[in-house]
Motif scaffolding. Structure first.
Motif, PDB file in Angstrom:
ATOM      1  N   TYR A 183       4.648   1.028  -5.573  1.00  0.00           N
ATOM      2  CA  TYR A 183       3.526   1.791  -5.041  1.00  0.00           C
ATOM      3  C   TYR A 183       2.364   0.862  -4.690  1.00  0.00           C
ATOM      4  CZ  TYR A 183       5.548   6.371  -6.019  1.00  0.00           C
ATOM      5  OH  TYR A 183       6.334   7.491  -6.007  1.00  0.00           O
ATOM      6  N   HIS A 184       2.097  -0.095  -5.559  1.00  0.00           N
ATOM      7  CA  HIS A 184       1.004  -1.039  -5.304  1.00  0.00           C
ATOM      8  C   HIS A 184       1.274  -1.860  -4.043  1.00  0.00           C
ATOM      9  CE1 HIS A 184      -1.488  -4.658  -5.764  1.00  0.00           C
ATOM     10  NE2 HIS A 184      -2.379  -3.778  -6.197  1.00  0.00           N
ATOM     11  N   ASP A 185       2.522  -2.242  -3.828  1.00  0.00           N
ATOM     12  CA  ASP A 185       2.875  -2.991  -2.621  1.00  0.00           C
ATOM     13  C   ASP A 185       2.616  -2.154  -1.362  1.00  0.00           C
ATOM     14  OD1 ASP A 185       3.613  -5.146  -4.156  1.00  0.00           O
ATOM     15  OD2 ASP A 185       5.784  -4.772  -3.983  1.00  0.00           O
ATOM     16  N   ARG A 186       2.796  -0.851  -1.498  1.00  0.00           N
ATOM     17  CA  ARG A 186       2.552   0.055  -0.369  1.00  0.00           C
ATOM     18  C   ARG A 186       1.059   0.161  -0.066  1.00  0.00           C
ATOM     19  NH1 ARG A 186       4.586   5.975  -1.075  1.00  0.00           N
ATOM     20  NH2 ARG A 186       2.775   6.811  -0.060  1.00  0.00           N
ATOM     21  N   SER A 187       0.239   0.217  -1.144  1.00  0.00           N
ATOM     22  CA  SER A 187      -1.219   0.296  -0.985  1.00  0.00           C
ATOM     23  C   SER A 187      -1.892  -0.033  -2.312  1.00  0.00           C
ATOM     24  CB  SER A 187      -1.641   1.695  -0.538  1.00  0.00           C
ATOM     25  OG  SER A 187      -3.054   1.812  -0.564  1.00  0.00           O
ATOM     26  N   ALA A 188      -2.926  -0.852  -2.246  1.00  0.00           N
ATOM     27  CA  ALA A 188      -3.709  -1.177  -3.454  1.00  0.00           C
ATOM     28  C   ALA A 188      -4.365   0.072  -4.036  1.00  0.00           C
ATOM     29  CB  ALA A 188      -4.771  -2.227  -3.128  1.00  0.00           C
ATOM     30  N   LEU A 189      -4.572   1.088  -3.209  1.00  0.00           N
ATOM     31  CA  LEU A 189      -5.190   2.331  -3.687  1.00  0.00           C
ATOM     32  C   LEU A 189      -4.373   2.984  -4.801  1.00  0.00           C
ATOM     33  CD1 LEU A 189      -6.334   3.879  -0.288  1.00  0.00           C
ATOM     34  CD2 LEU A 189      -7.766   2.792  -2.030  1.00  0.00           C
ATOM     35  N   PHE A 190      -3.051   2.763  -4.786  1.00  0.00           N
ATOM     36  CA  PHE A 190      -2.205   3.364  -5.814  1.00  0.00           C
ATOM     37  C   PHE A 190      -2.379   2.715  -7.190  1.00  0.00           C
ATOM     38  CE2 PHE A 190       0.336   4.917  -2.108  1.00  0.00           C
ATOM     39  CZ  PHE A 190       0.186   6.276  -2.386  1.00  0.00           C
ATOM     40  N   ARG A 201      -7.638  12.189  -4.891  1.00  0.00           N
ATOM     41  CA  ARG A 201      -6.611  12.679  -3.961  1.00  0.00           C
ATOM     42  C   ARG A 201      -5.909  13.914  -4.519  1.00  0.00           C
ATOM     43  NH1 ARG A 201      -5.204  14.608  -0.059  1.00  0.00           N
ATOM     44  NH2 ARG A 201      -3.306  14.116   1.040  1.00  0.00           N
TER      45      ARG A 201
END
Length: 168
Positions: free
Chosen positions: A16-23, A32
């Protein structure tokens, strides 16, 4: 004592972190999820024309009876000015009643009206559907644990040092 980390959980979090730092940011995820819940609540309760905040006010008043606006604001985690802005709309609909305290004329007391009680009762099933839909994608065995964790986080941060939210 060192914390034991589950490698499978760590790997999933990394994806998830690789997809977005927001996660990796709890605040983002909480905001959210709140947006998602607000949308679900509106969808389920649209026939009643009541916001989640208004429903929280009605619920607190139905549960605790008459209270002053400051106590009501604290009970639902809002600034008293936000509550003071919402209450006239509910009063105009006839679902709450306000009066000055006989002990202190600066204090406004609020109670749910009979019409407000009936409205809260009529919309309870729709509101519950919104709550259920918010967490329905969790496996059933994880829902209670998730709710308990949410309660613990809210209670741990509910010591008065965190300012209640102001409606925008």
């Amino acid at each position: 004592m060192s914390e034991q980390k589950d490698p499978a959980v760590q790997a999933e979090l990394a994806q998830y972190h690789d997809r977005s730092a927001l996660f990796s940011r709890p605040g983002f995820l909480i905001r959210r999820l709140h947006q998602i819940h607000t949308w679900l609540f509106a969808e389920e309760t649209q026939a009643y024309n009541i916001t989640p905040v208004q429903y929280s006010l009605l619920t607190a008043l139905a549960e605790h009876g008459e209270m002053d606006q400051n106590t009501l604001a604290y009970e639902i985690g809002l600034e008293r000015t936000s509550v003071a802005e919402v209450l006239p709309r509910l009063e105009a609909r006839g679902v709450v009643e306000r009066r000055q305290s006989p002990l202190d004329r600066r204090v406004k007391l609020v109670k749910i009206s009979r019409k407000g009680r009936a409205l809260a009762k009529r919309m309870a099933a729709a509101a519950q559907r919104a709550h259920d839909r918010t967490i329905e994608l969790l496996p059933p065995e994880e829902r209670e644990q998730f709710m308990l964790q949410l309660i613990k986080l809210v209670e741990a941060n509910n010591d008065g040092s965190v300012v209640p939210l102001r409606l925008r």
